[in-house]
Design a protein around this motif. Sequence first.
Motif, PDB file in Angstrom:
ATOM      1  N   GLY A   1       0.759  -1.079   0.108  1.00 18.35           N
ATOM      2  CA  GLY A   1       0.042  -0.005  -0.109  1.00 18.35           C
ATOM      3  C   GLY A   1       0.696   1.048   0.008  1.00 18.35           C
ATOM      4  O   GLY A   1       1.762   1.454  -0.884  1.00 18.35           O
ATOM      5  N   GLN A   2       0.694   2.285   1.076  1.00 16.83           N
ATOM      6  CA  GLN A   2       1.302   3.526   0.986  1.00 16.83           C
ATOM      7  C   GLN A   2       2.763   3.273   1.117  1.00 16.83           C
ATOM      8  O   GLN A   2       3.527   4.323   0.793  1.00 16.83           O
ATOM      9  CB  GLN A   2       0.734   4.389   2.024  1.00 16.83           C
ATOM     10  CG  GLN A   2      -0.759   5.030   1.697  1.00 16.83           C
ATOM     11  CD  GLN A   2      -0.694   5.597   0.392  1.00 16.83           C
ATOM     12  OE1 GLN A   2       0.235   6.567   0.017  1.00 16.83           O
ATOM     13  NE2 GLN A   2      -1.406   5.295  -0.648  1.00 16.83           N
ATOM     14  N   ASP A   3       3.141   2.283   1.876  1.00 20.44           N
ATOM     15  CA  ASP A   3       4.506   2.053   2.083  1.00 20.44           C
ATOM     16  C   ASP A   3       5.361   2.105   0.954  1.00 20.44           C
ATOM     17  O   ASP A   3       6.543   2.390   0.607  1.00 20.44           O
ATOM     18  CB  ASP A   3       4.698   0.876   2.984  1.00 20.44           C
ATOM     19  CG  ASP A   3       4.353   1.256   4.470  1.00 20.44           C
ATOM     20  OD1 ASP A   3       4.518   2.361   4.826  1.00 20.44           O
ATOM     21  OD2 ASP A   3       4.257   0.126   5.299  1.00 20.44           O
ATOM     22  N   ALA A   4       4.533   1.290  -0.032  1.00 21.61           N
ATOM     23  CA  ALA A   4       5.349   1.191  -1.357  1.00 21.61           C
ATOM     24  C   ALA A   4       5.757   2.471  -2.061  1.00 21.61           C
ATOM     25  O   ALA A   4       6.574   2.569  -2.559  1.00 21.61           O
ATOM     26  CB  ALA A   4       4.427   0.248  -2.133  1.00 21.61           C
ATOM     27  N   VAL A   5       4.625   3.258  -1.821  1.00 27.29           N
ATOM     28  CA  VAL A   5       4.957   4.796  -2.393  1.00 27.29           C
ATOM     29  C   VAL A   5       6.169   5.430  -1.626  1.00 27.29           C
ATOM     30  O   VAL A   5       7.098   5.908  -2.529  1.00 27.29           O
ATOM     31  CB  VAL A   5       3.653   5.604  -2.339  1.00 27.29           C
ATOM     32  CG1 VAL A   5       4.014   6.906  -2.741  1.00 27.29           C
ATOM     33  CG2 VAL A   5       2.455   5.025  -3.009  1.00 27.29           C
ATOM     34  N   ASN A   6       6.152   5.567  -0.468  1.00 27.25           N
ATOM     35  CA  ASN A   6       7.175   6.065   0.271  1.00 27.25           C
ATOM     36  C   ASN A   6       8.576   5.331   0.054  1.00 27.25           C
ATOM     37  O   ASN A   6       9.476   5.935  -0.292  1.00 27.25           O
ATOM     38  CB  ASN A   6       7.029   5.882   1.801  1.00 27.25           C
ATOM     39  CG  ASN A   6       5.448   6.748   1.877  1.00 27.25           C
ATOM     40  OD1 ASN A   6       5.227   7.498   1.305  1.00 27.25           O
ATOM     41  ND2 ASN A   6       4.993   6.059   3.387  1.00 27.25           N
ATOM     42  N   THR A   7       8.734   3.992  -0.063  1.00 28.15           N
ATOM     43  CA  THR A   7       9.902   3.322  -0.470  1.00 28.15           C
ATOM     44  C   THR A   7      10.282   3.568  -1.808  1.00 28.15           C
ATOM     45  O   THR A   7      11.318   3.663  -2.013  1.00 28.15           O
ATOM     46  CB  THR A   7       9.482   1.786  -0.310  1.00 28.15           C
ATOM     47  OG1 THR A   7       8.984   1.420   0.712  1.00 28.15           O
ATOM     48  CG2 THR A   7      11.094   1.191  -0.155  1.00 28.15           C
ATOM     49  N   ALA A   8       9.340   3.608  -2.649  1.00 32.43           N
ATOM     50  CA  ALA A   8       9.759   4.059  -3.975  1.00 32.43           C
ATOM     51  C   ALA A   8      10.363   5.259  -4.020  1.00 32.43           C
ATOM     52  O   ALA A   8      11.249   5.452  -4.851  1.00 32.43           O
ATOM     53  CB  ALA A   8       8.217   3.788  -4.947  1.00 32.43           C
ATOM     54  N   LYS A   9      10.004   6.227  -3.471  1.00 36.12           N
ATOM     55  CA  LYS A   9      10.281   7.791  -3.410  1.00 36.12           C
ATOM     56  C   LYS A   9      11.678   7.743  -2.912  1.00 36.12           C
ATOM     57  O   LYS A   9      12.708   8.233  -3.653  1.00 36.12           O
ATOM     58  CB  LYS A   9       9.351   8.701  -2.574  1.00 36.12           C
ATOM     59  CG  LYS A   9      10.013  10.188  -2.836  1.00 36.12           C
ATOM     60  CD  LYS A   9       8.693  10.986  -2.402  1.00 36.12           C
ATOM     61  CE  LYS A   9       9.408  12.523  -2.550  1.00 36.12           C
ATOM     62  NZ  LYS A   9      10.569  12.836  -2.653  1.00 36.12           N
ATOM     63  N   ALA A  10      11.858   7.151  -1.682  1.00 32.42           N
ATOM     64  CA  ALA A  10      13.192   7.010  -1.151  1.00 32.42           C
ATOM     65  C   ALA A  10      14.235   6.540  -1.989  1.00 32.42           C
ATOM     66  O   ALA A  10      15.299   7.064  -2.222  1.00 32.42           O
ATOM     67  CB  ALA A  10      13.151   6.348   0.306  1.00 32.42           C
ATOM     68  N   PHE A  11      14.061   5.419  -2.517  1.00 32.42           N
ATOM     69  CA  PHE A  11      14.955   4.601  -3.578  1.00 32.42           C
ATOM     70  C   PHE A  11      15.071   5.477  -4.736  1.00 32.42           C
ATOM     71  O   PHE A  11      16.360   5.428  -5.269  1.00 32.42           O
ATOM     72  CB  PHE A  11      14.503   3.259  -3.794  1.00 32.42           C
ATOM     73  CG  PHE A  11      15.072   2.186  -2.983  1.00 32.42           C
ATOM     74  CD1 PHE A  11      14.439   1.832  -1.668  1.00 32.42           C
ATOM     75  CD2 PHE A  11      15.917   1.559  -3.236  1.00 32.42           C
ATOM     76  CE1 PHE A  11      14.626   1.015  -1.040  1.00 32.42           C
ATOM     77  CE2 PHE A  11      16.446   0.399  -2.292  1.00 32.42           C
ATOM     78  CZ  PHE A  11      15.611   0.129  -1.043  1.00 32.42           C
ATOM     79  N   ASN A  12      14.250   6.005  -5.169  1.00 32.05           N
ATOM     80  CA  ASN A  12      14.347   7.031  -6.602  1.00 32.05           C
ATOM     81  C   ASN A  12      15.462   8.262  -6.288  1.00 32.05           C
ATOM     82  O   ASN A  12      16.223   8.623  -6.848  1.00 32.05           O
ATOM     83  CB  ASN A  12      13.143   7.503  -7.064  1.00 32.05           C
ATOM     84  CG  ASN A  12      13.360   7.879  -8.576  1.00 32.05           C
ATOM     85  OD1 ASN A  12      13.887   7.289  -9.342  1.00 32.05           O
ATOM     86  ND2 ASN A  12      12.777   9.153  -8.645  1.00 32.05           N
ATOM     87  N   ASP A  13      14.953   8.805  -5.085  1.00 35.70           N
ATOM     88  CA  ASP A  13      15.700  10.075  -4.781  1.00 35.70           C
ATOM     89  C   ASP A  13      17.473   9.667  -4.413  1.00 35.70           C
ATOM     90  O   ASP A  13      18.184  10.568  -4.853  1.00 35.70           O
ATOM     91  CB  ASP A  13      15.390  10.388  -3.365  1.00 35.70           C
ATOM     92  CG  ASP A  13      14.043  11.185  -3.217  1.00 35.70           C
ATOM     93  OD1 ASP A  13      13.604  11.445  -4.301  1.00 35.70           O
ATOM     94  OD2 ASP A  13      13.320  11.431  -2.084  1.00 35.70           O
ATOM     95  N   ARG A  14      17.604   8.519  -3.972  1.00 39.77           N
ATOM     96  CA  ARG A  14      19.142   8.168  -3.925  1.00 39.77           C
ATOM     97  C   ARG A  14      19.577   7.341  -5.124  1.00 39.77           C
ATOM     98  O   ARG A  14      20.891   7.784  -5.479  1.00 39.77           O
ATOM     99  CB  ARG A  14      19.118   7.309  -2.871  1.00 39.77           C
ATOM    100  CG  ARG A  14      18.960   7.865  -1.542  1.00 39.77           C
ATOM    101  CD  ARG A  14      20.097   8.786  -1.309  1.00 39.77           C
ATOM    102  NE  ARG A  14      21.616   8.286  -1.118  1.00 39.77           N
ATOM    103  CZ  ARG A  14      22.212   7.971   0.070  1.00 39.77           C
ATOM    104  NH1 ARG A  14      21.520   8.086   1.016  1.00 39.77           N
ATOM    105  NH2 ARG A  14      23.420   7.410  -0.355  1.00 39.77           N
ATOM    106  N   LEU A  15      18.573   6.761  -5.844  1.00 37.14           N
ATOM    107  CA  LEU A  15      19.420   5.807  -7.068  1.00 37.14           C
ATOM    108  C   LEU A  15      18.986   6.403  -8.399  1.00 37.14           C
ATOM    109  O   LEU A  15      19.697   5.622  -9.518  1.00 37.14           O
ATOM    110  CB  LEU A  15      18.850   4.263  -6.813  1.00 37.14           C
ATOM    111  CG  LEU A  15      19.596   3.518  -5.776  1.00 37.14           C
ATOM    112  CD1 LEU A  15      18.833   2.133  -6.078  1.00 37.14           C
ATOM    113  CD2 LEU A  15      20.946   3.399  -6.162  1.00 37.14           C
ATOM    114  N   ASP A  16      17.852   7.089  -8.542  1.00 38.00           N
ATOM    115  CA  ASP A  16      17.404   7.470  -9.792  1.00 38.00           C
ATOM    116  C   ASP A  16      17.261   6.631 -10.826  1.00 38.00           C
ATOM    117  O   ASP A  16      17.660   6.453 -12.018  1.00 38.00           O
ATOM    118  CB  ASP A  16      18.403   8.639 -10.360  1.00 38.00           C
ATOM    119  CG  ASP A  16      17.909   9.241 -11.691  1.00 38.00           C
ATOM    120  OD1 ASP A  16      16.507   9.385 -11.843  1.00 38.00           O
ATOM    121  OD2 ASP A  16      18.789   9.838 -12.557  1.00 38.00           O
TER     122      ASP A  16
END
Length: 295
Positions: A225-240
Motif C-alpha cells: 500500500g502506501q509504504d510502497a509509495v514511500n519506499t519508491a520515493k526514497a529509493f528514487n531520490d538516491r538511485l534515480d
Amino acid sequence: MFENLQDKLDRAFKVLKGQGSISEINVAETVKEIRKALLDADVNYKTAKTFTDEVREKALGQNVLTSVSPGQLLTKIMNDELASLMGGTVTELELKGNPTVILIAGLNGAGKTTFSGKLANYLKDKKNKKPLLVAGDVYRPAAVDQLQILGEQVGVPVYANLESKDPVAIAMEGIAEAKRNGNNVVIIDTAGRLAIDEALMNEISAVKVATQPQEILFVVDSMTGQDAVNTAKAFNDRLDYTGVVLTKLDGDTRGGAALSIKSVVNKPIKFIGTGEKMEALDVFYPDRMASRILG
Ligand code: GDP
C-alpha cells in the motif's frame, strides 16, 4: 469481493436518463464514488484527487449516447486516463551495452531474488540473451543459495563469492566473469533491509557508481500500500532508477500502487510479478492495470 465500479456509476447516473449530457451535479455525485474506489484500490489520496478532478473536466458536457450507459462512458474515460497516467504504453528494457548491466534494488522480502531469476529466464527465453546472475547480498548466505537454486532452475549461471563481504567487488567480479564467458546481460541481485537506511543506500549507490548499469530496477511488493509509495520515493531520490517492478499482483491487491508510484516518482513500471514460479512474470500493460484498478 469488490463491487463493480461501473454498476455503481450506472446506479448513480440513473437520474440522468433522457437528459442527454453529463451534468455538473451528476458528476459531483459520482466523483465521490470514483475517488472511494481508487482509495479502496490503494491509490494515495492526492493522486486520487488529481485524477478525479481530471475525469470531472473530461466528463462534463459529454453527450450520453443511448447505446452507451453513462457508467460505461465514464468508465471508458477513466480507463483511458488511468492508462495514460501509468505511461500509456509498454516501456521496454534498455538492452544496450555489452554486457548490459541490470541492478536490482528494493527492501527485504519485496521479491528481488525471485524477480532476478524470472528476469534471467525471460531474457534467455524471450529475448534470446545469455544472462549471468550475480549474487550481491553479502549479509544473507541464504539469499545466495536461493539465487543459485533459481539459476539452476532456469538454466542461467550464477556468480557468487561467499568469501567476500564487499558488494562492489562482487559486482565487478561478476561483470568480468560475464565478459570472459560471453554473457551479454548481467543481473545483479543486491541486499535489502527491512526498512530504508543510510548504510543500504550508500552501499547500493556505490554499486551503481562502479557498475554503471543500463537499468536499475526497483522491486516493490504491491501489497504494501502506501509504504510502497514511500519506499519508491526514497529509493528514487538516491538511485534515480530506470524502472519499477511490482510484485505479488497475484494476491488480492487491486494494484493502485502502480498509479501512485508512477505519479509520485514518474518512472515507468516495466514488469509485474504474478506468482512464485519463474514463469510468473509479465511485461507491464498500463491499460490492463487500469481495468484492474477500476474493477
Ligand atoms: P527479496 O528478499 O527481495 O529477495 O525477496 P524474495 O525474492 O526472497 O521474495 C520474498 C517472498 O515473496 C518469497 O517467498 C517469494 O516466493 C515471494 N514472491 C516473490 N515474488 C512474488 C510474486 O510475484 N507473487 C507471489 N505470490 N509471491 C512472490
